[in-house]
Each structure stands twice: as structure tokens, then as C-alpha cells.
Design a protein around this motif. Sequence first.
Motif, PDB file in Angstrom:
ATOM      1  N   PRO A 351      25.085 -20.778 -86.892  1.00  0.00           N
ATOM      2  CA  PRO A 351      24.809 -22.163 -86.484  1.00  0.00           C
ATOM      3  C   PRO A 351      23.397 -22.434 -86.007  1.00  0.00           C
ATOM      4  N   GLY A 352      22.542 -21.410 -85.932  1.00  0.00           N
ATOM      5  CA  GLY A 352      21.196 -21.651 -85.430  1.00  0.00           C
ATOM      6  C   GLY A 352      21.232 -22.191 -84.013  1.00  0.00           C
ATOM      7  N   SER A 353      20.516 -23.278 -83.764  1.00  0.00           N
ATOM      8  CA  SER A 353      20.398 -23.844 -82.406  1.00  0.00           C
ATOM      9  C   SER A 353      21.488 -24.849 -82.079  1.00  0.00           C
ATOM     10  N   ALA A 354      22.473 -25.002 -82.933  1.00  0.00           N
ATOM     11  CA  ALA A 354      23.464 -26.064 -82.752  1.00  0.00           C
ATOM     12  C   ALA A 354      24.352 -25.866 -81.530  1.00  0.00           C
ATOM     13  N   LEU A 355      24.349 -24.668 -80.920  1.00  0.00           N
ATOM     14  CA  LEU A 355      25.201 -24.418 -79.753  1.00  0.00           C
ATOM     15  C   LEU A 355      24.505 -24.742 -78.427  1.00  0.00           C
ATOM     16  N   LYS A 356      23.229 -25.032 -78.460  1.00  0.00           N
ATOM     17  CA  LYS A 356      22.470 -25.186 -77.216  1.00  0.00           C
ATOM     18  C   LYS A 356      22.984 -26.276 -76.290  1.00  0.00           C
ATOM     19  N   PRO A 357      23.435 -27.437 -76.783  1.00  0.00           N
ATOM     20  CA  PRO A 357      23.913 -28.460 -75.835  1.00  0.00           C
ATOM     21  C   PRO A 357      25.025 -27.976 -74.913  1.00  0.00           C
ATOM     22  N   PHE A 358      25.844 -27.045 -75.391  1.00  0.00           N
ATOM     23  CA  PHE A 358      26.992 -26.617 -74.596  1.00  0.00           C
ATOM     24  C   PHE A 358      26.575 -25.726 -73.429  1.00  0.00           C
ATOM     25  N   VAL A 359      25.549 -24.896 -73.618  1.00  0.00           N
ATOM     26  CA  VAL A 359      25.101 -24.052 -72.508  1.00  0.00           C
ATOM     27  C   VAL A 359      24.382 -24.905 -71.461  1.00  0.00           C
ATOM     28  N   TYR A 360      23.680 -25.951 -71.893  1.00  0.00           N
ATOM     29  CA  TYR A 360      23.047 -26.842 -70.925  1.00  0.00           C
ATOM     30  C   TYR A 360      24.095 -27.659 -70.166  1.00  0.00           C
ATOM     31  N   ALA A 361      25.180 -28.038 -70.845  1.00  0.00           N
ATOM     32  CA  ALA A 361      26.260 -28.743 -70.160  1.00  0.00           C
ATOM     33  C   ALA A 361      26.882 -27.850 -69.093  1.00  0.00           C
ATOM     34  N   MET A 362      27.067 -26.566 -69.423  1.00  0.00           N
ATOM     35  CA  MET A 362      27.592 -25.626 -68.431  1.00  0.00           C
ATOM     36  C   MET A 362      26.626 -25.492 -67.258  1.00  0.00           C
ATOM     37  N   ALA A 363      25.332 -25.418 -67.557  1.00  0.00           N
ATOM     38  CA  ALA A 363      24.338 -25.280 -66.490  1.00  0.00           C
ATOM     39  C   ALA A 363      24.318 -26.510 -65.592  1.00  0.00           C
ATOM     40  N   LEU A 364      24.518 -27.693 -66.174  1.00  0.00           N
ATOM     41  CA  LEU A 364      24.602 -28.912 -65.362  1.00  0.00           C
ATOM     42  C   LEU A 364      25.804 -28.845 -64.427  1.00  0.00           C
ATOM     43  N   ASP A 365      26.951 -28.427 -64.969  1.00  0.00           N
ATOM     44  CA  ASP A 365      28.170 -28.365 -64.164  1.00  0.00           C
ATOM     45  C   ASP A 365      28.079 -27.308 -63.066  1.00  0.00           C
ATOM     46  N   LYS A 366      27.288 -26.278 -63.279  1.00  0.00           N
ATOM     47  CA  LYS A 366      27.132 -25.221 -62.269  1.00  0.00           C
ATOM     48  C   LYS A 366      26.024 -25.535 -61.269  1.00  0.00           C
ATOM     49  N   GLY A 367      25.338 -26.665 -61.448  1.00  0.00           N
ATOM     50  CA  GLY A 367      24.273 -27.023 -60.528  1.00  0.00           C
ATOM     51  C   GLY A 367      23.011 -26.208 -60.695  1.00  0.00           C
ATOM     52  N   LEU A 368      22.840 -25.587 -61.855  1.00  0.00           N
ATOM     53  CA  LEU A 368      21.644 -24.769 -62.088  1.00  0.00           C
ATOM     54  C   LEU A 368      20.449 -25.616 -62.484  1.00  0.00           C
ATOM     55  N   ILE A 369      20.715 -26.755 -63.099  1.00  0.00           N
ATOM     56  CA  ILE A 369      19.636 -27.605 -63.578  1.00  0.00           C
ATOM     57  C   ILE A 369      20.002 -29.061 -63.333  1.00  0.00           C
ATOM     58  N   SER A 370      19.005 -29.898 -63.402  1.00  0.00           N
ATOM     59  CA  SER A 370      19.167 -31.334 -63.574  1.00  0.00           C
ATOM     60  C   SER A 370      18.211 -31.695 -64.712  1.00  0.00           C
ATOM     61  N   SER A 407      14.528 -28.126 -78.538  1.00  0.00           N
ATOM     62  CA  SER A 407      15.304 -26.984 -79.031  1.00  0.00           C
ATOM     63  C   SER A 407      14.560 -25.670 -78.814  1.00  0.00           C
ATOM     64  N   LEU A 408      14.009 -25.500 -77.618  1.00  0.00           N
ATOM     65  CA  LEU A 408      13.274 -24.281 -77.291  1.00  0.00           C
ATOM     66  C   LEU A 408      14.246 -23.130 -77.081  1.00  0.00           C
TER      67      LEU A 408
END
Length: 780
Positions: A351-370, A407-408
Motif C-alpha cells: 500500500p505504500g504510504s496509504a496507511l499513514k492516516p491511521f497511525v496519526y489518528a492513533m497518535a492524536l488519540d494517545k495525546g502524542l501530537i496535535s 506524506s513524509l
Amino acid sequence: MRISELSISAALGRRLIRGSAVLFAFLTVLILLDALVFPLPMANLRKPSARFVYSRERYLLAAFAASDTYWRKPVALADISPLLQSSVIACEDRWFYYHPGVNPISLFMAAIDNIKAGKVVRGGSTITMQVARMMEPKPRTVASKLVEIVRAFQLELHFSKREILESYFNLAPYGGNLEGVGAASYFYFAKTPLALTASEAALLTSIPNSPSVLRPDLNFEKSLRARDRVLGVMLQRQIISKGKYDEAFSENVVARKHEQPFLAPHFTRHLADSGVPGPEIESSLSLRIQAACEGIIANHRPELAARGIANAAVVVLQNSSAEVLAMVGSADFFDGARQGQVNGTTSPRSPGSALKPFVYAMALDKGLISPNKIVEDLPVYYSGYSPENYDRKYRGAVSAAEALRLSLNVPAVWACSKVGQREFCRLLRTGGITTLTRNDQDYGLPIILGSCEIRLLDLATLYSALARQGSYIPYKLIRTQSGEDTVRLFTPEASYIISEILTELQRPDFPSSWEFSPDIPRVAWKTGTSYGRKDAWSVGYNPEFTVGVWAGNFAGEPSPDLVGTDIAAPMLFEIFEVITRGRDDAWFEMPQGVGTRDVCAVSGMIPTGACHATISELFIPGVSPTGPCNIHKEIMVDLKSGHRLCRYCTEGNKATHVMVEDWPAKIATWLVASGRAISSVPVHNPDCTGMPQGDRPLITSPNDDALYVIRKHVPIDLQRISLEASAAAGANFLYWFVDGELFTRAEIGQRVFYEPEPGAHNLTCTDDAGRSSSLIFHVE
């Protein structure tokens, strides 16, 4: 009463008793025979049916023969024309509703006629006996006839007359591989058994007597003569009137074997193979949307071929129910040279980079990023693995939202390491990714960059969870009702914020062909390009639909033009433009749990008095990071020497307050090395005997809470962990401590390697000024 009358009555009573005894004995033997010796093969009455697949608009898409290659379409007796029922009973078994399964008189008369003719001209079988024969086909011998008789009694013992008649209509042969009146009505007349005319009913009544001779698609004249004979019986038995008879006799019957359609071939084949029971399947597919997707791929096919790209695939889902509205598996199903029958929506690909949104969503829910909090985009090492960005460039520090839009790779790998690679794999599996069959450690952190294989259908279904406020529903191939059981993958707040980030048009993966279009549909989307340019992806969604597009070659041949931005994204936007045309342009409502706040425009953190500019961002109250900006600082500077002053050396010096950007050592070093101008922090007063605060070493490898897995059959010296740190100006040496014991001393910039041992380890780095940093890493 006279003696003679009494004698007669007694004699009749004795005969009645003997007859009852005989009947009782016969029934007892039959029941014992049925239960213990010669049980009825019930399963043979329910033979496998063909499957007729309809679109959600009730258009027939395709039909598939039963597993034994026969065409059967079981129907209930209530769905069969009364004319056909009456004509069959009149011609085949007048006393059907009165005999116990066998008609001795009929058998006797048939035997006499056959002896007179010197050949078999009549069978004498009842409808029940015919059902017995169709249930267990055997050569026509005396022994077989005896078996039919026994089976007929058994059938009458188990079933009502209506159930037996229904079985007859569903088992009767109608020529070739057609069995049952449901299939015969469809293939010969393109209608249901309930809609048959008197002429058609008469024709179908006659066929089972000699299916190979009387099938109308091959022997039309013979079938017409047989029909006429049946019409005569129907008139004689007053099933139809004289006027109806004349009308039926002159009716122009068109009886040919109708060819079934073969629309949406990849979808209908996938549905037929999925085990959905027949015979009639109301699928989820929309013929309108399917045709639109097929047309768009067909329009792009010449351009794709010119670039060495043979195939493309599309799947469209309705977000509310996860029903599949369209499935185009290849550019041309019938193109055997380009493997057109391969279903690209269910074929695992990288899938190349197509999975990236899901790891950022997890990071948002864990309070790691805004969204605007900066993350590092610098060279980094993870137990020997060093990710690179697609363009092989680094940006030092970018916001989390910008890292996703651009998509870095490096920030995405960092996010995956922070949320936990195992937890990310677990989320993908929970979200319906069925192709992750290896152990989690086999995929490693590169999974976020496509070091796995995923089906387009599964990936689109996972994206549709973001459109449902983070709730996952498995995709559906048949019509369903709303209110499906769901699995929560992300919070509504994280889903909404990710959707807003992915809606941004000012990004490098926006297709150039749409830059000046006035009708750009509002879509949250992401592209992906697999390693070696073998797969191009684009997946997008709005509140109503999720669309997934893949392009490539099924044999895996790469192409320099196989890039999601250039190949898949234009088709994605065309599909959205077509399927949303004329619809309400509503967008997702912001959840009550999402807030808006001002953050530092540089760090993305809570602004302090030193921050000169702010920007607005979405955030999750109580979850998103709330630390103050640590980039902008107010320091004291000696007006005479320009040195930075601390609380130990302020007294006696003429000082002023200065606002500076104090970047972390690693980022600052990279920015300077890259020729970027940054405001440097003045050197601390060399005459100060106090210890400056905040300049402790920054451990850059390993990451805090990192997990390393020792691989079997790989030499341990090839799995050593790199120990690296950035130090403040003036430091000359770094001292590394593992679990409280000195491991080594190293010069600034010198790489140190630790041979891993299982367990949790406390790592401390101290410079020669006594400043130190610590973290925990794990080894399995």
C-alpha cells in the motif's frame, strides 16, 4: 334383525378388522423400514441451487450454475402458476390428492398397455413416485420401480401433498442442465413461474416426459405438438375455457434459451464465491455507480497503456452501511493477455504510504501530537533501520499535519514507534486487514511505509471507518439494514481532525489535472506509491462514499509513472465528481469533543509570552498535548559582552531581556548544517561558576520506550543498538550508563554501539559538565 343380516354384519366386521390389521401391519413395517432399514435420503430433495445475482435496483447482474453445473432456481408452490399446477396434475396424476403415494389401478393399466404395445408406452407413476425417482435416479427396471413404490410411501409419510408437489416442480427435468420450473421459466421465457400464460404452462407440463426430445430451444415443433396435447387435456378437464384454449393454441410462443447477463463480473464472481446462499441474491451493487466507474477506467486505459500500466481497479462503498456499491477488478475482464480476470480489489498489494492516516489518528488519540505540534524530520536509526523520505530530503522540523499532508516517511515511522508497532498491527487487523498473516516483528516499523500487502477492498473499508467517526463495519456484498454492530478504532474527535487534514488541497499529491477545475469535490484523501513503483493508490471519502483506486500490473512490472498522485488520484476525483453530482455537498459535523485553540506558530505548543505569532488549530481537550512552547525563550544577555546570563551570574552585569528561538540540539545542528539561518542562542557567560540549566544532552538513539526484538539466526553483533546524543556547546565528552553502570565514554559525535540483552534497560547520557538525560528501552 334377522339371523342372515346379523351374519352379514359380522362377516363385514371381521373383514374390516382384518383389513385394519393388515393396514396397521403395513404402516408398522413401513415406519420401521423408513426409520431403521431404508431411511429416506432427505438431502436429495434439496439439491444445490444456481445463484442469480441482482443489483440493488433489482437488475439481474449475472447467474451462476449450481456446484454440480445444473441450473436450478427453487420456488415455493405459491409462486407457481395455478394453471401449471392444474395441468401437471391433470396430465400426470389425476388422483394425486387421493392416493397414498401409489395408484395400483394406474400401475395395472400401464402394465396392460405396455404388454399390448410390446414396449413401454406408459409409466403409471404417480407424481409422488416421480419425485422418488428424481430424488434417486436409477435405471428403469422392475427393481427400481419397487424402490420407487417404497420411497413414494415414505414421502407421503413425511410430507404433505403440497410439499410433494413443490418438490416435483423443483426437481423436474426440463432439458439439458435445467432442473426445476424456476430455471425453466427463466431460461425459456425470461419470466417467473407465476407469470406463465396457459400456452407456456402447457409447454412446460409436457417437457419432463421427454426432456431431451421436447426441449423447445432444440425441437420447437415437437414441443409445440406436445403443448397442444396438454392444452386439449386442460380444456377437457375444464382447467381453461374454450376461449382461453383458442387463445393459447394460437399464441405465438417464443421459447429459446435466454442467455444470462454478465455485468460487474469481478463483483458477481466474488459474491458467488463468498458462499452467500441463493438462489436469488439482492446484492449491494449500484449498477449506475458501477457503470460510471467502468467508464472512467475505460477512458483512462489508453493513457495508462502508454505508460506501461495495464490495469486499474476501483471499489466504492456506502459509508452508512459499508455496502459495496461498485467493484471494478481490472481494466477489462475479458482481456486475457493482461490478466483481466484477476480481481485487483481483492489481490494483496503493497500500500505504500496509504496507511499513514491511521497511525496519526492513533497518535492524536494517545495525546502524542496535535495538528500543529512539530515533529522531527531528521535522519534517525531504529535498531539498524533508517527510514528516508520519498524525495530523500529532510525538513528538520514540521508540524504533524504537514508531515501527513506531505506524506513524509521519517515522522510517520516516528509516530508508529510511539504508538507501538504491535498496537498498530493490532488496529489494522481489528479494522479488517486480513492479509497481515505474519508475526508483528516480521513487519517492523516499515509497515507504516508499506512493508506489507493489503487488499484494496479492505483498505477502502478501513478508510470508511474515518467517515463513520472512527467506527469500523465489515464491508457488505448484499443489501443490509442499518444499525450494524461496529468496532471503535478511533475517537470521533481524532477521525474528524484527520479528515480535515486530508481535505487540504495545497499539497504535493493533489493531481495537477484538477488544480484549475471549478467543480472540485470536497474529499478527504490520501495517495500511496509502493516501493519500486509497482503500485499506485488513492483512497478518499466524504460523508456518503468511500472510494479506493489502485493502478499497476498484476504481474508486478514496475513503471516510472506508477505514482499515486499522477495515476490513481485523477481517477479518484473523477469518480467522486460523477457519483456526487447533484447531491447535497454536506460535510462532517465537528464533534462536540473537538475544540479550537491558538498555539505557537513555530512549535505548535501552547504559546508563552515569548511567542511572537500564533495560529489556530483543532485539538482534543483533555487529550492533546498542553505543554508550553519550549522553542521561544526569554533570556538575559550581558549588554557589554553579549554573553547569556543565568541566575548565577546576573548580579553585577548590565543585562537585558532578549527573545530567542532555542531549538533542540539535534534540530539546530541539522538546520545549521543545511545552511538554514536560525537565531543562535548566545554563549553562556564563561566566567560563571554556576551550572547553566536546560542544556543537558539529548539522546537521539534509541528512542524513549523503543522496543527491539532479537532475531534468531542473525549474528548478535549485527543487531547492536546505536547510542547517539546531541550535546550543548562546551561539552567535550559523553558518558553512557546502562542500568546504572558505566558502559563507555565517547567523544562528541562518536557513535557507540550496545549489544542488546533481553529486558527493560535504563539508559543515561551525561556530559562532562554533569548534565544528563535518561530514557527506557526494551529488548525481547
